[in-house]
Write a protein that holds these residues in place. Structure first.
Motif, PDB file in Angstrom:
ATOM      1  N   THR A  97     -49.295 -12.131  69.613  1.00  0.00           N
ATOM      2  CA  THR A  97     -48.251 -11.179  69.997  1.00  0.00           C
ATOM      3  C   THR A  97     -47.699 -11.515  71.373  1.00  0.00           C
ATOM      4  O   THR A  97     -46.510 -11.319  71.621  1.00  0.00           O
ATOM      5  CB  THR A  97     -48.776  -9.729  69.979  1.00  0.00           C
ATOM      6  N   ARG A 136     -32.660 -13.179  76.258  1.00  0.00           N
ATOM      7  CA  ARG A 136     -31.997 -13.603  77.486  1.00  0.00           C
ATOM      8  C   ARG A 136     -30.883 -14.603  77.190  1.00  0.00           C
ATOM      9  O   ARG A 136     -29.774 -14.500  77.721  1.00  0.00           O
ATOM     10  CB  ARG A 136     -33.018 -14.224  78.435  1.00  0.00           C
ATOM     11  N   LEU A 138     -47.341 -14.561  72.591  1.00  0.00           N
ATOM     12  CA  LEU A 138     -46.423 -15.690  72.405  1.00  0.00           C
ATOM     13  C   LEU A 138     -45.116 -15.232  71.783  1.00  0.00           C
ATOM     14  O   LEU A 138     -44.036 -15.657  72.187  1.00  0.00           O
ATOM     15  CB  LEU A 138     -47.077 -16.756  71.525  1.00  0.00           C
ATOM     16  N   HIS A 139     -45.207 -14.360  70.784  1.00  0.00           N
ATOM     17  CA  HIS A 139     -43.989 -13.885  70.132  1.00  0.00           C
ATOM     18  C   HIS A 139     -43.154 -13.028  71.081  1.00  0.00           C
ATOM     19  O   HIS A 139     -41.926 -13.110  71.070  1.00  0.00           O
ATOM     20  CB  HIS A 139     -44.318 -13.097  68.858  1.00  0.00           C
ATOM     21  N   HIS A 194     -43.035 -13.280  74.338  1.00  0.00           N
ATOM     22  CA  HIS A 194     -42.426 -14.185  75.324  1.00  0.00           C
ATOM     23  C   HIS A 194     -41.233 -14.905  74.711  1.00  0.00           C
ATOM     24  O   HIS A 194     -40.167 -14.998  75.328  1.00  0.00           O
ATOM     25  CB  HIS A 194     -43.472 -15.188  75.813  1.00  0.00           C
ATOM     26  N   ARG A 195     -41.388 -15.389  73.480  1.00  0.00           N
ATOM     27  CA  ARG A 195     -40.291 -16.098  72.817  1.00  0.00           C
ATOM     28  C   ARG A 195     -39.133 -15.148  72.538  1.00  0.00           C
ATOM     29  O   ARG A 195     -37.963 -15.520  72.691  1.00  0.00           O
ATOM     30  CB  ARG A 195     -40.789 -16.712  71.515  1.00  0.00           C
ATOM     31  N   ALA A 196     -39.442 -13.925  72.129  1.00  0.00           N
ATOM     32  CA  ALA A 196     -38.381 -12.954  71.855  1.00  0.00           C
ATOM     33  C   ALA A 196     -37.616 -12.627  73.135  1.00  0.00           C
ATOM     34  O   ALA A 196     -36.391 -12.497  73.110  1.00  0.00           O
ATOM     35  CB  ALA A 196     -38.971 -11.684  71.250  1.00  0.00           C
ATOM     36  N   LEU A 214     -37.178 -14.620  75.682  1.00  0.00           N
ATOM     37  CA  LEU A 214     -36.322 -15.776  75.981  1.00  0.00           C
ATOM     38  C   LEU A 214     -35.087 -15.793  75.093  1.00  0.00           C
ATOM     39  O   LEU A 214     -33.975 -16.059  75.569  1.00  0.00           O
ATOM     40  CB  LEU A 214     -37.109 -17.074  75.806  1.00  0.00           C
ATOM     41  N   LEU A 215     -35.272 -15.499  73.806  1.00  0.00           N
ATOM     42  CA  LEU A 215     -34.126 -15.480  72.897  1.00  0.00           C
ATOM     43  C   LEU A 215     -33.142 -14.365  73.258  1.00  0.00           C
ATOM     44  O   LEU A 215     -31.925 -14.553  73.187  1.00  0.00           O
ATOM     45  CB  LEU A 215     -34.597 -15.322  71.450  1.00  0.00           C
TER      46      LEU A 215
END
Length: 67
Positions: A40, A52, A42-43, A45-47, A49-50
């Protein structure tokens, strides 16, 4: 008669033979919680970034279209 003997023997076996001890379950639960937290994290953090990148694209599009 042999079938009846095996049926009685297997039904009389304690369930503790089939269930792992609580100590093993605690280690398993702790490991699963660690993996869930990592996944969770990692997801999330990736969410972020997306989101942003998406926000920057929207702002860039609005800025270019106002010229």
């Amino acid at each position: 008669m042999l079938d009846l003997f095996f049926a009685m023997a297997l039904s009389a076996a304690p369930l503790t033979l089939y269930l792992p001890p609580v100590r093993s379950l605690n280690l398993f639960v702790e490991t699963m919680e660690f993996f869930v937290r990592e996944i969770t994290g990692l997801h999330a953090h990736r969410a972020a970034l997306l989101l942003r990148v998406g926000f920057r694209r929207i702002i860039s599009f609005l800025f270019q279209s106002s010229r």
